[in-house]
Design a protein around this motif. Structure first.
Motif, PDB file in Angstrom:
ATOM      1  N   GLU A 127     -41.029 -33.826  23.968  1.00 32.10           N
ATOM      2  CA  GLU A 127     -40.536 -33.605  25.326  1.00 32.10           C
ATOM      3  C   GLU A 127     -39.625 -32.375  25.380  1.00 32.10           C
ATOM      4  O   GLU A 127     -39.715 -31.562  26.297  1.00 32.10           O
ATOM      5  CB  GLU A 127     -39.790 -34.841  25.826  1.00 32.10           C
ATOM      6  N   SER A 169     -40.504 -24.742  26.666  1.00 24.65           N
ATOM      7  CA  SER A 169     -41.587 -23.812  26.991  1.00 24.65           C
ATOM      8  C   SER A 169     -41.610 -23.466  28.478  1.00 24.65           C
ATOM      9  O   SER A 169     -42.160 -22.439  28.868  1.00 24.65           O
ATOM     10  CB  SER A 169     -42.942 -24.418  26.592  1.00 24.65           C
ATOM     11  N   ARG A 170     -40.981 -24.327  29.315  1.00 24.37           N
ATOM     12  CA  ARG A 170     -40.992 -24.101  30.759  1.00 24.37           C
ATOM     13  C   ARG A 170     -39.714 -23.468  31.292  1.00 24.37           C
ATOM     14  O   ARG A 170     -39.704 -22.904  32.371  1.00 24.37           O
ATOM     15  CB  ARG A 170     -41.221 -25.437  31.488  1.00 24.37           C
ATOM     16  N   ILE A 171     -38.629 -23.587  30.547  1.00 25.70           N
ATOM     17  CA  ILE A 171     -37.340 -23.080  31.017  1.00 25.70           C
ATOM     18  C   ILE A 171     -36.893 -21.942  30.111  1.00 25.70           C
ATOM     19  O   ILE A 171     -36.620 -22.150  28.932  1.00 25.70           O
ATOM     20  CB  ILE A 171     -36.272 -24.192  31.032  1.00 25.70           C
ATOM     21  N   ALA A 172     -36.825 -20.751  30.665  1.00 21.70           N
ATOM     22  CA  ALA A 172     -36.442 -19.575  29.877  1.00 21.70           C
ATOM     23  C   ALA A 172     -34.987 -19.685  29.406  1.00 21.70           C
ATOM     24  O   ALA A 172     -34.113 -20.163  30.126  1.00 21.70           O
ATOM     25  CB  ALA A 172     -36.631 -18.313  30.713  1.00 21.70           C
ATOM     26  N   GLU A 211     -36.330 -31.754  35.805  1.00 18.05           N
ATOM     27  CA  GLU A 211     -37.040 -30.943  34.830  1.00 18.05           C
ATOM     28  C   GLU A 211     -37.119 -31.606  33.461  1.00 18.05           C
ATOM     29  O   GLU A 211     -37.618 -31.019  32.511  1.00 18.05           O
ATOM     30  CB  GLU A 211     -36.370 -29.570  34.701  1.00 18.05           C
ATOM     31  N   SER A 216     -33.464 -21.574  27.423  1.00 20.09           N
ATOM     32  CA  SER A 216     -32.862 -22.915  27.352  1.00 20.09           C
ATOM     33  C   SER A 216     -32.357 -23.146  25.925  1.00 20.09           C
ATOM     34  O   SER A 216     -32.919 -23.927  25.165  1.00 20.09           O
ATOM     35  CB  SER A 216     -33.892 -23.977  27.748  1.00 20.09           C
ATOM     36  N   LYS A 249     -39.713 -29.835  23.354  1.00 14.06           N
ATOM     37  CA  LYS A 249     -40.575 -28.663  23.154  1.00 14.06           C
ATOM     38  C   LYS A 249     -41.221 -28.257  24.470  1.00 14.06           C
ATOM     39  O   LYS A 249     -41.316 -27.068  24.797  1.00 14.06           O
ATOM     40  CB  LYS A 249     -41.640 -28.964  22.104  1.00 14.06           C
ATOM     41  N   ASP A 250     -41.661 -29.247  25.244  1.00 16.17           N
ATOM     42  CA  ASP A 250     -42.283 -28.969  26.536  1.00 16.17           C
ATOM     43  C   ASP A 250     -41.286 -28.358  27.511  1.00 16.17           C
ATOM     44  O   ASP A 250     -41.594 -27.396  28.225  1.00 16.17           O
ATOM     45  CB  ASP A 250     -42.854 -30.264  27.121  1.00 16.17           C
ATOM     46  N   ILE A 251     -40.062 -28.888  27.532  1.00 13.20           N
ATOM     47  CA  ILE A 251     -39.024 -28.349  28.418  1.00 13.20           C
ATOM     48  C   ILE A 251     -38.691 -26.916  28.036  1.00 13.20           C
ATOM     49  O   ILE A 251     -38.582 -26.034  28.887  1.00 13.20           O
ATOM     50  CB  ILE A 251     -37.754 -29.222  28.351  1.00 13.20           C
TER      51      ILE A 251
END
Length: 248
Positions: A47, A53-56, A11, A58, A49-51
């Motif tokens: 990177e 946005s995908r992992i609640a 991830e 975090s 920021k992208d992670i």
């Protein structure tokens, strides 16, 4: 260290407490950042920021992201308004590093509303940390109540056992950091952690036993096959000789 490929997972980059500690120390040192280093930090921030946005939930990734923005002077390169940044801080409020960073970002005048939002959203540990750190006298009487509410909330919420243990550890850390007089609550939390650890240990024993049984079931046919093959091989080396009968 954060960009080390050994720390990457499917991830993306994983941020742990060791990285947060380093970034927190960097914030205190406040070194001069050269342009090429800033660009490297910018790629890493994107990177993260992208992670996030995908992992609640975090929280360590978000905290690492905020520390990068401050340490490497990147805040102006993201189109964040004040509301968005405060919303990010809500996710990380239970981490002790977030308190000083919040102040460094210049949000002290927002502290009262910020704490109210934390309480409303049931982020009790974060609320306690900010109440104690900023000495909010009008809310200090809520501290023990909020800690107990967090304990009850954790019990009622269906979470993995390790998650509950970590959450209970957050309460103990918060009590220790601010020398709160909550011995009864501490004893209750330690008892709960003990029960969870015992359950975890029993579950591990059952899993090991189950895995061993399954392995035996797989191995037995294989062992039979190997025995059969050994017999065939032995026979091929020493072929059977038929002894003629006396009548012949």
């Amino acid at each position: 260290m954060i960009q080390n490929p050994m720390l990457r997972r499917d991830e993306g980059i994983i941020i742990d407490k060791g990285h947060i500690c380093l970034l927190d120390q960097l914030m205190r040192i406040s070194p001069q950042i050269k342009p090429h280093v800033q660009e490297m930090a910018m790629k890493l921030a994107l990177e993260l920021k992208d992670i996030a946005s995908r992992i609640a939930e975090s929280s360590l990734v978000i905290l690492g992201f905020l520390l990068l923005l401050f340490n490497y002077r990147l805040f102006s390169r993201f189109n964040f308004d004040e509301y968005q940044v405060l919303n990010l801080f809500e996710f990380v409020a239970h981490h002790k590093e977030a308190v000083e960073l919040f102040q460094t970002f210049g949000f002290v005048d927002k502290i009262s509303d910020f704490v109210e939002n934390l309480i409303t959203k049931q982020r009790y540990i974060g609320a306690v940390r900010f109440i104690c750190a900023f000495k909010l006298a009008d809310k200090f009487h809520l501290v023990n109540l909020l800690l107990r509410q967090h304990l009850e909330y954790t019990k009622q919420k269906v979470v993995a056992r390790d998650v509950e243990i970590a959450s209970l550890g957050d309460i103990l850390e918060c009590i220790s950091d601010y020398s709160l007089e909550s011995q009864d609550l501490v004893n209750e939390i330690r008892a709960r952690i003990f029960v969870l650890e015992q359950e975890k240990q029993k579950e591990n024993i059952v899993d090991i036993a189950s895995s061993s049984t399954s392995q035996d079931r797989v191995q037995k046919p294989q062992e039979k096959k190997r025995s059969y093959e050994a017999v065939l091989a032995n026979n091929s080396k020493h072929p059977r000789i038929d002894v003629p009968s006396s009548s012949s």
